[in-house]
Scaffold this motif. Structure first.
Motif: not given
Length: 331
Positions: A7, A15, A17-18, A22, A191, A220, A222, A305, A320, A324
Motif C-alpha cells: 500500500v 495510506k 490507515t488504509v 485492508l 491510496v 483506493v 480515501n 472510503l 473502513m 472495503l
C-alpha cells in the motif's frame, strides 16, 4: 487473489490507515493477516491504540466477521540485517558485535539498496513461510510501504543491488525477493484523495510501476466527502444566481416563523456568504469529478472510503474495513 498487498500513496492521503483497514478486511472469515510497517514511524501501533511494536510478529486485532486475526510487525533494517547475517553466515554473536561497533548502521547507510532488500525481504519471507503441515502461516501480508515518489525504486530492489553484488547471497536474496514482488502473488495498491496533486501522483506512480513491470492492484480513494447540493442547486451556485438563492433562503426562513422585515434583513446578511460557499462547493465537486475521470482512465479496480469527520479511531478503522469488504476488496 494476491497474497502480498503493498500500500502506497502520497503523504497525507492516509495510506497507513488504509493499509490497516485492508489488513482487517482481508483477515475476515477466519483468515490470518500480517500487517508490516517499514518506515519506523510506529503508525500501526497508534492506529490500533497499542504499545510500540517490537521487532516481532504480534497479534493486535481480531477482524470483523468470522474471527480472523491481524498480526503486526515493525521491520527494523538493522535487526533484519542481523537475521540475514545469522541465516547466511551463521555469525550469531559476531553479528551483534558488529551492531555495537556501528558497522550495521554504516552498511545500511552507504548501501540504501541493501536496506530495501532487507525490508522487502522480511515481508516476502512472511509471504512464503509455511507451517509443519505445509500451509501458509499467513493468508495475506499487507505492507504499509513508502510514499508514491519512492515506491517503484523501493520495490525494484534487484536494480538497486545490481551494482552492489552481482553474485553471492545478497544477490540471490534480491533475486528471491523480486520473484515474489513481480509475481501474481503481489499487488501494489495506491491510496489517493480527489485532489489535483494526489491524483496526478497516483497516475504518475502507476505509470512508473507498470514500466518497471511491477504488479499494480487497485486505487483506493480515501476521505471522500459527500456532495451536499442536488443538481438544481449546483446549477444555481455555479452560475452565481444570487436572486434564486435569496428566494430559497427567504422561503426557508418563512417556514421557521421569521416575520417579513426580520426575514428580509437576515436574507440580506446571509445570501452573499451562502452564494460564496455554494460556489466553492460546486468548484470542489467539479474537480473531484475530474479526478474520478482520471482515475477511471487507469483501468484499475477502484474503492472509495468516506471522510470520517471525527478522525480515525479504532471504531473508524473497523468501519473502513467493513466498507472495503462491502465493495468486494477481499473477494
Amino acid at each position: 487473489m494476491s497474497r502480498l498487498h503493498v500500500v502506497s500513496g502520497k503523504g497525507g492521503t492516509g495510506k497507513t490507515t488504509v493499509a490497516a483497514a485492508l489488513a482487517l478486511a482481508l483477515a475476515a472469515e477466519g483468515k490470518r493477516t500480517l500487517l508490516v510497517e517499514v518506515e519506523g514511524r510506529q503508525g500501526i501501533a497508534q492506529l490500533f491504540e497499542t504499545e510500540t511494536l517490537p521487532y516481532e510478529e504480534r497479534k493486535i486485532a481480531v477482524a470483523p466477521g468470522g474471527g480472523g486475526e491481524v498480526f503486526a510487525l515493525a521491520i527494523d533494517a538493522e535487526r533484519a540485517l542481523l537475521d540475514y547475517l545469522q541465516m547466511f553466515y551463521k555469525l550469531g554473536s559476531a553479528g551483534r558485535a558488529l551492531k555495537k561497533l556501528g558497522a550495521i548502521d554504516f552498511a545500511t547507510t552507504i548501501a540504501p539498496g541493501l536496506r530495501d532488500v532487507l525490508l522487502t525481504g522480511k515481508a516476502c519471507e512472511a509471504v512464503r513461510r509455511k507451517d509443519r503441515l505445509g500451509n501458509f502461516v499467513y493468508d495475506h501480508v499487507v505492507m504499509d510501504a513508502p510514499p508514491t515518489g519512492r515506491i517503484t525504486r523501493f520495490l525494484n530492489v534487484n536494480d538497486e543491488v545490481a551494482g552492489l553484488a552481482r553474485i553471492g547471497p545478497i544477490h540471490n536474496q534480491a533475486q528471491a525477493v523480486m520473484r515474489v514482488l513481480k509475481s501474481p502473488e503481489t499487488a501494489v495498491h495506491m491510496v489517493t484523495l480527489l485532489e489535483e496533486m494526489p491524483v496526478q501522483e497516483t497516475v504518475d506512480g502507476i505509470a512508473e510501476l507498470r514500466a518497471a513491470k511491477l504488479p499494480v492492484g487497485s486505487v483506493v480513494i480515501n476521505m471522500v466527502r459527500p456532495e451536499m447540493l442536488d443538481p438544481a442547486a449546483v446549477d444555481i451556485a455555479a452560475n452565481g444566481r444570487r436572486a434564486a438563492v435569496a428566494r430559497a433562503l427567504s422561503d426557508a426562513l418563512a417556514q421557521t416563523g421569521f416575520a417579513g422585515a426580520d426575514r428580509a434583513g437576515l436574507v440580506e446578511e446571509l445570501v452573499d456568504p451562502l452564494v460564496a460557499q455554494a460556489r466553492e462547493h460546486t468548484e470542489r465537486v467539479a474537480l473531484e469529478r475530474l479526478g474520478r475521470t482520471e482515475i477511471s482512465g487507469l483501468g484499475l479496480p477502484t474503492y472509495e472510503l468516506e471522510l470520517l469527520g471525527d478522525g480515525v479511531d479504532l471504531a473508524g478503522l473497523y468501519r473502513m474495513a467493513r466498507e472495503l469488504r462491502k465493495q468486494g476488496v477481499a473477494r
